[in-house]
Design a protein around this motif. Structure first.
Motif, PDB file in Angstrom:
ATOM      1  N   HIS A 161       0.835  -1.203   0.000  1.00  0.00           N
ATOM      2  CA  HIS A 161       0.000   0.000   0.000  1.00  0.00           C
ATOM      3  C   HIS A 161       0.871   1.254   0.000  1.00  0.00           C
ATOM      4  CE1 HIS A 161      -2.086  -3.321   2.076  1.00  0.00           C
ATOM      5  NE2 HIS A 161      -3.150  -2.895   1.424  1.00  0.00           N
ATOM      6  N   LEU A 162       0.342   2.326  -0.578  1.00  0.00           N
ATOM      7  CA  LEU A 162       1.087   3.571  -0.595  1.00  0.00           C
ATOM      8  C   LEU A 162       1.150   4.226   0.786  1.00  0.00           C
ATOM      9  CD1 LEU A 162      -0.233   5.163  -3.909  1.00  0.00           C
ATOM     10  CD2 LEU A 162       2.014   4.114  -3.510  1.00  0.00           C
ATOM     11  N   ASP A 163       0.109   4.091   1.588  1.00  0.00           N
ATOM     12  CA  ASP A 163       0.059   4.699   2.932  1.00  0.00           C
ATOM     13  C   ASP A 163       0.333   6.193   2.899  1.00  0.00           C
ATOM     14  OD1 ASP A 163      -0.516   2.203   3.937  1.00  0.00           O
ATOM     15  OD2 ASP A 163       1.495   1.825   4.730  1.00  0.00           O
ATOM     16  N   LEU A 164      -0.195   6.863   1.867  1.00  0.00           N
ATOM     17  CA  LEU A 164       0.033   8.294   1.680  1.00  0.00           C
ATOM     18  C   LEU A 164      -1.204   9.132   1.969  1.00  0.00           C
ATOM     19  CD1 LEU A 164       2.229   8.286  -1.560  1.00  0.00           C
ATOM     20  CD2 LEU A 164       2.918   9.156   0.684  1.00  0.00           C
ATOM     21  N   ARG A 165      -2.185   8.561   2.647  1.00  0.00           N
ATOM     22  CA  ARG A 165      -3.386   9.323   2.985  1.00  0.00           C
ATOM     23  C   ARG A 165      -3.058  10.392   4.030  1.00  0.00           C
ATOM     24  NH1 ARG A 165      -8.106   6.130   1.532  1.00  0.00           N
ATOM     25  NH2 ARG A 165      -7.443   4.066   0.791  1.00  0.00           N
ATOM     26  N   ALA A 204      -5.262  10.863  11.671  1.00  0.00           N
ATOM     27  CA  ALA A 204      -3.976  11.156  11.041  1.00  0.00           C
ATOM     28  C   ALA A 204      -2.902  10.146  11.419  1.00  0.00           C
ATOM     29  CB  ALA A 204      -3.508  12.559  11.421  1.00  0.00           C
ATOM     30  N   TYR A 205      -3.133   9.380  12.482  1.00  0.00           N
ATOM     31  CA  TYR A 205      -2.168   8.383  12.940  1.00  0.00           C
ATOM     32  C   TYR A 205      -2.752   6.998  12.725  1.00  0.00           C
ATOM     33  CZ  TYR A 205       0.320  12.300  14.793  1.00  0.00           C
ATOM     34  OH  TYR A 205       1.007  13.478  14.891  1.00  0.00           O
ATOM     35  N   SER A 206      -2.523   6.483  11.525  1.00  0.00           N
ATOM     36  CA  SER A 206      -3.108   5.231  11.095  1.00  0.00           C
ATOM     37  C   SER A 206      -2.077   4.484  10.256  1.00  0.00           C
ATOM     38  CB  SER A 206      -4.368   5.499  10.256  1.00  0.00           C
ATOM     39  OG  SER A 206      -4.752   4.379   9.505  1.00  0.00           O
ATOM     40  N   HIS A 207      -2.245   3.176  10.178  1.00  0.00           N
ATOM     41  CA  HIS A 207      -1.360   2.392   9.310  1.00  0.00           C
ATOM     42  C   HIS A 207      -1.509   2.814   7.848  1.00  0.00           C
ATOM     43  CE1 HIS A 207      -4.340  -0.522   7.473  1.00  0.00           C
ATOM     44  NE2 HIS A 207      -5.069   0.057   8.416  1.00  0.00           N
ATOM     45  N   ALA A 208      -2.600   3.485   7.506  1.00  0.00           N
ATOM     46  CA  ALA A 208      -2.818   3.949   6.138  1.00  0.00           C
ATOM     47  C   ALA A 208      -2.237   5.329   5.875  1.00  0.00           C
ATOM     48  CB  ALA A 208      -4.316   3.954   5.828  1.00  0.00           C
ATOM     49  N   THR A 209      -1.653   5.980   6.883  1.00  0.00           N
ATOM     50  CA  THR A 209      -1.112   7.332   6.737  1.00  0.00           C
ATOM     51  C   THR A 209       0.379   7.417   7.039  1.00  0.00           C
ATOM     52  OG1 THR A 209      -1.492   8.039   9.041  1.00  0.00           O
ATOM     53  CG2 THR A 209      -3.346   8.229   7.516  1.00  0.00           C
ATOM     54  N   VAL A 210       1.014   6.309   7.361  1.00  0.00           N
ATOM     55  CA  VAL A 210       2.358   6.377   7.934  1.00  0.00           C
ATOM     56  C   VAL A 210       3.381   6.972   6.971  1.00  0.00           C
ATOM     57  CG1 VAL A 210       2.919   3.973   7.311  1.00  0.00           C
ATOM     58  CG2 VAL A 210       4.126   5.097   9.193  1.00  0.00           C
ATOM     59  N   THR A 211       3.305   6.649   5.692  1.00  0.00           N
ATOM     60  CA  THR A 211       4.280   7.203   4.760  1.00  0.00           C
ATOM     61  C   THR A 211       4.093   8.709   4.602  1.00  0.00           C
ATOM     62  OG1 THR A 211       4.354   5.079   3.604  1.00  0.00           O
ATOM     63  CG2 THR A 211       5.283   6.956   2.458  1.00  0.00           C
ATOM     64  N   ARG A 212       2.862   9.175   4.662  1.00  0.00           N
ATOM     65  CA  ARG A 212       2.597  10.614   4.633  1.00  0.00           C
ATOM     66  C   ARG A 212       3.189  11.283   5.871  1.00  0.00           C
ATOM     67  NH1 ARG A 212      -1.304  13.111   1.358  1.00  0.00           N
ATOM     68  NH2 ARG A 212      -1.230  15.372   1.665  1.00  0.00           N
ATOM     69  N   ARG A 213       3.048  10.652   7.033  1.00  0.00           N
ATOM     70  CA  ARG A 213       3.620  11.213   8.258  1.00  0.00           C
ATOM     71  C   ARG A 213       5.141  11.247   8.177  1.00  0.00           C
ATOM     72  NH1 ARG A 213      -0.990  11.870   8.561  1.00  0.00           N
ATOM     73  NH2 ARG A 213      -0.111  13.718   7.559  1.00  0.00           N
ATOM     74  N   VAL A 214       5.742  10.225   7.584  1.00  0.00           N
ATOM     75  CA  VAL A 214       7.193  10.208   7.424  1.00  0.00           C
ATOM     76  C   VAL A 214       7.644  11.367   6.546  1.00  0.00           C
ATOM     77  CG1 VAL A 214       9.079   8.939   6.317  1.00  0.00           C
ATOM     78  CG2 VAL A 214       7.531   7.765   7.874  1.00  0.00           C
ATOM     79  N   LEU A 215       6.921  11.621   5.462  1.00  0.00           N
ATOM     80  CA  LEU A 215       7.284  12.702   4.550  1.00  0.00           C
ATOM     81  C   LEU A 215       7.099  14.078   5.170  1.00  0.00           C
ATOM     82  CD1 LEU A 215       5.835  11.564   1.109  1.00  0.00           C
ATOM     83  CD2 LEU A 215       8.199  12.230   1.554  1.00  0.00           C
ATOM     84  N   GLU A 216       6.013  14.261   5.893  1.00  0.00           N
ATOM     85  CA  GLU A 216       5.638  15.595   6.339  1.00  0.00           C
ATOM     86  C   GLU A 216       5.896  15.845   7.814  1.00  0.00           C
ATOM     87  OE1 GLU A 216       1.610  16.083   5.101  1.00  0.00           O
ATOM     88  OE2 GLU A 216       2.127  15.987   2.967  1.00  0.00           O
ATOM     89  N   GLY A 217       6.368  14.841   8.547  1.00  0.00           N
ATOM     90  CA  GLY A 217       6.586  15.008   9.966  1.00  0.00           C
ATOM     91  C   GLY A 217       5.271  15.009  10.723  1.00  0.00           C
ATOM     92  N   ARG A 218       5.342  15.222  12.027  1.00  0.00           N
ATOM     93  CA  ARG A 218       4.143  15.135  12.865  1.00  0.00           C
ATOM     94  C   ARG A 218       3.770  16.460  13.503  1.00  0.00           C
ATOM     95  NH1 ARG A 218       3.666  11.661  17.122  1.00  0.00           N
ATOM     96  NH2 ARG A 218       5.845  11.574  17.709  1.00  0.00           N
ATOM     97  N   ARG A 219       4.523  17.527  13.223  1.00  0.00           N
ATOM     98  CA  ARG A 219       4.283  18.796  13.914  1.00  0.00           C
ATOM     99  C   ARG A 219       2.914  19.379  13.610  1.00  0.00           C
ATOM    100  NH1 ARG A 219       7.896  21.464  16.430  1.00  0.00           N
ATOM    101  NH2 ARG A 219       9.601  20.423  15.347  1.00  0.00           N
ATOM    102  N   ASP A 220       2.415  19.134  12.408  1.00  0.00           N
ATOM    103  CA  ASP A 220       1.135  19.721  12.022  1.00  0.00           C
ATOM    104  C   ASP A 220      -0.036  18.794  12.279  1.00  0.00           C
ATOM    105  OD1 ASP A 220       2.370  22.014  11.123  1.00  0.00           O
ATOM    106  OD2 ASP A 220       2.733  21.176   9.140  1.00  0.00           O
ATOM    107  N   ASN A 221       0.184  17.763  13.091  1.00  0.00           N
ATOM    108  CA  ASN A 221      -0.884  16.791  13.299  1.00  0.00           C
ATOM    109  C   ASN A 221      -1.192  16.564  14.763  1.00  0.00           C
ATOM    110  OD1 ASN A 221      -1.494  15.617  10.462  1.00  0.00           O
ATOM    111  ND2 ASN A 221       0.731  15.761  10.566  1.00  0.00           N
ATOM    112  N   GLY A 222      -1.130  17.656  15.533  1.00  0.00           N
ATOM    113  CA  GLY A 222      -1.637  17.586  16.891  1.00  0.00           C
ATOM    114  C   GLY A 222      -0.611  17.203  17.930  1.00  0.00           C
ATOM    115  N   VAL A 223       0.672  17.144  17.563  1.00  0.00           N
ATOM    116  CA  VAL A 223       1.707  16.824  18.546  1.00  0.00           C
ATOM    117  C   VAL A 223       2.736  17.940  18.481  1.00  0.00           C
ATOM    118  CG1 VAL A 223       3.412  15.155  19.313  1.00  0.00           C
ATOM    119  CG2 VAL A 223       1.342  14.358  18.200  1.00  0.00           C
TER     120      VAL A 223
END
Length: 293
Positions: free
Chosen positions: A122-126, A133-152
């Motif tokens: 899976h791309l996991d880029l959702r 925002a913290y899901s197995h389906a979003t992990v690659t997006r979190r890796v690319l964009e970091g976590r600062r803008d997602n509530g942490v």
């Protein structure tokens, strides 16, 4: 204990850390059992590796055990990242056993590589999945964009004391997804940008990964669902037409000398050990290839 992981923490070149997070699986749960099953199904393997002439028990591997998971993924990732960052500070390579793929974000934060290489169906880029925002389906997006803008934004006292800096930007320059064969239209659109390279299963064997890395540091994540489900049925979201185990092994051997961190994730308890056995073998292949490289 992972078989052969007999080194003390002080002497370790590699540290196994279990991360049994299992809160966002969307089809078949059970990744909370992944770390234990991977260790269990590593037991039959010979200590000696003919190809590298190494014994696993001589590779200075320590098993730290599991970092207990709870039901707040963002907080758990912050804490787990601190545990893994401590491994890195000690000069060892973290070997993370999942757990759902979400835990990979903590590994990448701790290591801060130039390139994130991922074997995944899976791309996991959702941006988010079911509002999360913290899901197995979003992990690659979190890796690319970091976590600062997602509530942490700020670490709490406990996580700060644990060495974790919430919302750390990993500064990953590129993501390489090998074996991907499904994703939403929005994910495929995101994958067209210059910072993402997607290699279809049928092209993985011919992709010159060594040249692509070109001396850059890497973090390698193996989602066991990259394998065709005929080889690894014990995973949450199996996707047909996947990779053969030897193709995955060859990727691990190629990336390991460049890698500063490794994980294998998405193993569950819904088979007779095929997925866990493959995961354990790939973890050992990483250690042998990293040590030999």
């Amino acid at each position: 204990m992972f078989p052969g992981a007999t080194a003390s923490r002080a002497d370790a070149a590699y540290v196994v850390v279990g991360a049994p997070l299992d809160i966002s699986t969307t089809f078949r749960p059970g990744t909370r059992f992944g770390p234990e099953r991977i260790r269990r199904f590593a037991r039959p393997f010979d200590d000696y590796d003919r190809r590298t002439d190494l014994r696993f028990s001589d590779c200075s591997v320590h098993d730290y055990g599991d970092v207990r998971a709870w039901d707040d993924a963002a907080e758990y990732l912050t804490w787990l990242s601190g545990e893994l960052r401590a491994v890195v500070r000690e000069g060892a390579v973290p070997l993370l056993l999942g757990g759902e793929h979400t835990v990979t974000a903590a590994g990448v934060e701790a290591v801060a590589p130039d390139v994130f290489v991922c074997l995944d169906a899976h791309l996991d880029l959702r941006e988010a999945y079911d509002g999360n925002a913290y899901s197995h389906a979003t992990v690659t997006r979190r890796v690319l964009e970091g976590r600062r803008d997602n509530g942490v934004d700020d670490a709490d006292d406990d996580s700060a004391a644990n060495g974790a800096d919430a919302g750390v930007e990993a500064d990953v320059g590129e993501v390489v997804v090998l074996g991907a064969r499904t994703g939403s239209p929005e994910e495929w659109e995101r994958a067209e940008r210059d910072d993402v390279t997607v290699v279809a299963p049928e092209d993985v064997a011919d992709f010159d990964l060594e040249a692509h890395l070109d001396g850059r540091s890497a973090y390698l994540s193996v989602d066991v669902d990259a394998a065709d489900p005929g080889f690894a049925p014990g995973t949450g979201t199996p996707e047909p037409f996947g990779l053969e185990p030897r193709e995955m092994r060859d990727v691990v051997r190629t990336v390991a000398p460049h890698a500063e961190g490794f994980d294998v994730v998405e193993v569950n308890d819904r088979d007779d050990g095929q997925a866990a056995s493959l995961a354990a073998k790939l973890c050992r292949e990483f250690v042998f290839s990293h040590t030999d490289g």
